[in-house]
Structure formats: structure tokens, C-alpha cells
Design a protein around this motif. Structure first.
Motif, short mmCIF file in Angstrom:
data_model
loop_
_atom_site.label_atom_id
_atom_site.label_comp_id
_atom_site.label_asym_id
_atom_site.label_seq_id
_atom_site.Cartn_x
_atom_site.Cartn_y
_atom_site.Cartn_z
N GLY A 9 36.96 17.86 49.68
CA GLY A 9 37.66 19.02 50.19
C GLY A 9 38.24 18.80 51.58
O GLY A 9 39.24 19.42 51.95
N SER A 10 37.62 17.91 52.37
CA SER A 10 38.14 17.61 53.70
C SER A 10 39.23 16.54 53.64
O SER A 10 39.81 16.20 54.67
CB SER A 10 37.00 17.13 54.61
OG SER A 10 36.54 15.85 54.19
N GLY A 11 39.50 16.00 52.43
CA GLY A 11 40.61 15.08 52.27
C GLY A 11 40.23 13.62 52.23
O GLY A 11 41.10 12.75 52.37
N GLN A 12 38.96 13.28 52.02
CA GLN A 12 38.56 11.88 51.96
C GLN A 12 39.04 11.23 50.65
O GLN A 12 39.25 11.91 49.65
CB GLN A 12 37.03 11.75 52.08
CG GLN A 12 36.49 12.25 53.40
CD GLN A 12 37.11 11.57 54.61
OE1 GLN A 12 37.18 10.34 54.67
NE2 GLN A 12 37.57 12.35 55.58
N TYR A 13 39.18 9.91 50.68
CA TYR A 13 39.71 9.17 49.53
C TYR A 13 38.78 9.33 48.33
O TYR A 13 37.59 9.00 48.41
CB TYR A 13 39.86 7.70 49.89
CG TYR A 13 40.55 6.88 48.84
CD1 TYR A 13 41.78 7.28 48.33
CD2 TYR A 13 40.00 5.69 48.38
CE1 TYR A 13 42.43 6.52 47.37
CE2 TYR A 13 40.65 4.93 47.43
CZ TYR A 13 41.87 5.35 46.93
OH TYR A 13 42.51 4.60 45.98
N PRO A 14 39.24 9.87 47.21
CA PRO A 14 38.36 10.23 46.09
C PRO A 14 37.55 9.08 45.52
O PRO A 14 36.34 9.22 45.31
CB PRO A 14 39.33 10.80 45.04
CG PRO A 14 40.50 11.26 45.81
CD PRO A 14 40.63 10.31 46.96
#
Length: 300
Positions: free
Chosen positions: A214-219
Motif C-alpha cells: 500500500g505504501s508503494g513497495q515493489y510487489p
């Protein structure tokens, strides 16, 4: 015409080969262990084991383990939440439910973590930052859940699982934004995830994975690193529950492991054909409804 190749296609081939290897190997390994055990275990112990494996509790847990591993294999989370919610609905005490799930997860997360390691899905720095705080939180949670009466904890745990189910549902409408900056809140997030995972019997993936994504880290590396750390968290939790509460409900543990071992083909098919948001909607709805049912039984 030039031969086209992309890292994505190569990764897909490696994922497929690893899944096929696990599908072929795990059932054979399980049957081999059963065969060796049959030769060396005394007759009276074999009789007790046979009675346990033929009980309704074993097959209920096997069905739960099958469904939970399908969900986890498709979403990368929610094995513990799904298993614990089901077990609580069948009347298993909170501490025993959480202990059973964590001991079973030693096997399921071990193979999952190994697969992610073989596929290069682990960010070592993120893995190291998750590991120690997560274990500390897990041990602290195990101490609390084994020190308090299960009837006192059950409504709180069911309420927590309901919130997790609603949180998972909220991710259906979320939009992922990829960031390159490393997260600065990993240690407190890992401690919180480990703590609620032990107390609620699940929550490491929903809390840690969804917060990082949700914070935008690489999935890819986020899911791989969180799953790899979960293996060591399961070991710490399993040992803690065994030391603090004793080894109980072995038929439930065996059923969860047995069902989980045979879930890989179904998870692969489900992942291939079902959209991720549909899977999130299904598991979020399932957990929410079961939690509401547990709360209704307590207060109704």
C-alpha cells in the motif's frame, strides 16, 4: 525475425517449473514419511495415530488447510487468518488454534520461502529488517495468548479478524503506486505484524504485506521477502506455543499440513484464471462472514 525474450517470460517459466516440481515432490515426500513412520512406530502408537487420522477433526482441518493454502498461494497472504477463523468457528480454543496454525505454517512457509529464494524474489535488506522484530513480536504475542483464558480472548480475536477481513476488502478498490525509496518503518511494522499474528493466529501477511504494498513497495520482492521471513516467524511461534502451552491438538496440525500439501495445483489454477481483486474480494468476504458468525455465537 529476431527471437524475443524478456525477464518476465523467463520468470514465468521458472515459476511454472518450480510449481510443477513442488506438486510432484510434496505428496511423494509426505507418503515416504508415513511409510518410514509405519515401520518404526510402536503398535500402540500406530493405533492412536490411526484413530486420530480417521477422526472428523483431522479431515475438517485438512479441508481448512486445503482452502487456506489455495488462498495463500493465490494471494501471497491470509493462510493464518483463514485457518484460524475456520478453527475458531469449529470450537477450537484461541491458543490451540493459533498454535496449530503456526506449527503447520513451518511446513507451508518453508516451501514457499524456498521457492521465492530460488526465483530471486527476496530483497535481503528488507528480509533482515523484518526478521528480528517480527520474531520478537511473535514470541510476545504467544506469551500473552497462552496466559489469558481463551473465552476472554475469543471475542477480541474474532473482532480483530473481522477488521482484517474488512481491510482486505478495502484493498479491492485500492490503487498501487510503486516507489523506489526504501521504507523507514519496517521494524515497528514487523513487530506489530508478528504480535497480532501470534495473538490472532494470522495477520503477518495482511498487516505487513498489504502495508508495504500500500505504501508503494515493489510487489515481487516485497511478497517474497515477507513470505521468507514468515518461515522463521512460524518456527519461533511454534516453539513458543509448544513450550508455553504444550503440544496439543496434533490431529488439527496434521490435518492442516496434509491439506496444505495438496493445495498447490488448485492454487496454481486459481491464480492463473482468477483476477487478483476477485480473489481479494472472496477471501475478505469469507473471513468477515465467518468472524461475524463467531461473534454471533459469543454474544447471540
Amino acid at each position: 525475425m529476431a527471437n524475443s525474450f524478456s525477464p518476465t517470460s523467463g520468470l514465468a517459466v521458472r515459476v511454472r517449473d518450480t510449481k510443477y516440481w513442488l506438486i510432484r515432490t510434496l505428496p511423494l515426500l509426505f507418503l515416504t514419511i508415513l511409510g518410514i513412520g509405519y515401520l518404526w512406530i510402536p503398535d500402540h502408537a500406530l493405533t492412536a495415530i490411526g484413530e486420530g487420522l480417521s477422526s472428523n477433526g483431522f479431515w475438517t482441518a485438512a479441508a481448512v488447510g486445503l482452502v487456506a493454502q489455495i488462498v495463500d498461494g493465490a494471494l501471497g497472504m491470509a493462510y493464518g487468518v483463514t485457518s484460524t477463523t475456520f478453527l475458531l468457528s469449529t470450537g477450537v480454543p484461541p491458543a490451540a488454534a493459533s498454535a496449530s496454525v503456526h506449527i503447520a505454517e513451518i511446513f507451508t512457509t518453508g516451501f514457499s520461502g524456498l521457492s521465492h529464494w530460488k526465483l530471486g524474489n527476496i530483497n535481503r535488506q528488507l528480509f533482515k529488517r523484518l526478521l528480528i522484530p517480527g520474531i520478537i513480536g511473535g514470541v510476545a504475542g504467544a506469551y500473552i495468548v497462552t496466559s489469558i483464558d481463551g473465552n476472554t480472548l475469543k471475542p477480541w480475536i474474532s473482532g480483530y479478524l473481522l477488521l482484517i477481513g474488512l481491510y482486505i476488502l478495502s484493498k479491492v478498490w485500492g490503487q498501487l503506486r510503486i516507489k523506489t525509496d526504501p521504507p523507514t518503518y519496517v521494524a515497528p511494522l514487523a513487530f506489530t505484524g508478528g504480535f497480532v499474528d501470534a495473538v490472532g493466529g494470522g495477520g503477518w501477511g495482511p498487516v505487513v504485506t498489504t502495508s508495504l504494498l500500500g505504501s508503494g513497495q515493489y510487489p515481487r520482492t516485497t511478497i517474497g521477502s515477507v513470505n521468507a521471513a514468515e518461515f522463521f516467524l512460524a518456527i519461533a511461534g511454534g516453539i513458543s506455543f509448544t513450550v508455553l502451552g504444550g503440544f496439543t491438538h496434533w490431529t488439527v496440525i496434521a490435518g492442516l499440513v496434509f491439506g496444505g500439501l495438496f493445495a498447490a495445483p488448485f492454487a496454481a489454477v486459481l491464480t492463473k484464471h482468477a483476477p487478483p481483486k476477485l480473489l481479494l474480494a472472496i477471501v475478505g468476504t469469507l473471513i468477515s462472514l465467518l468472524s461475524l458468525y463467531n461473534l454471533y455465537k459469543i454474544f447471540g
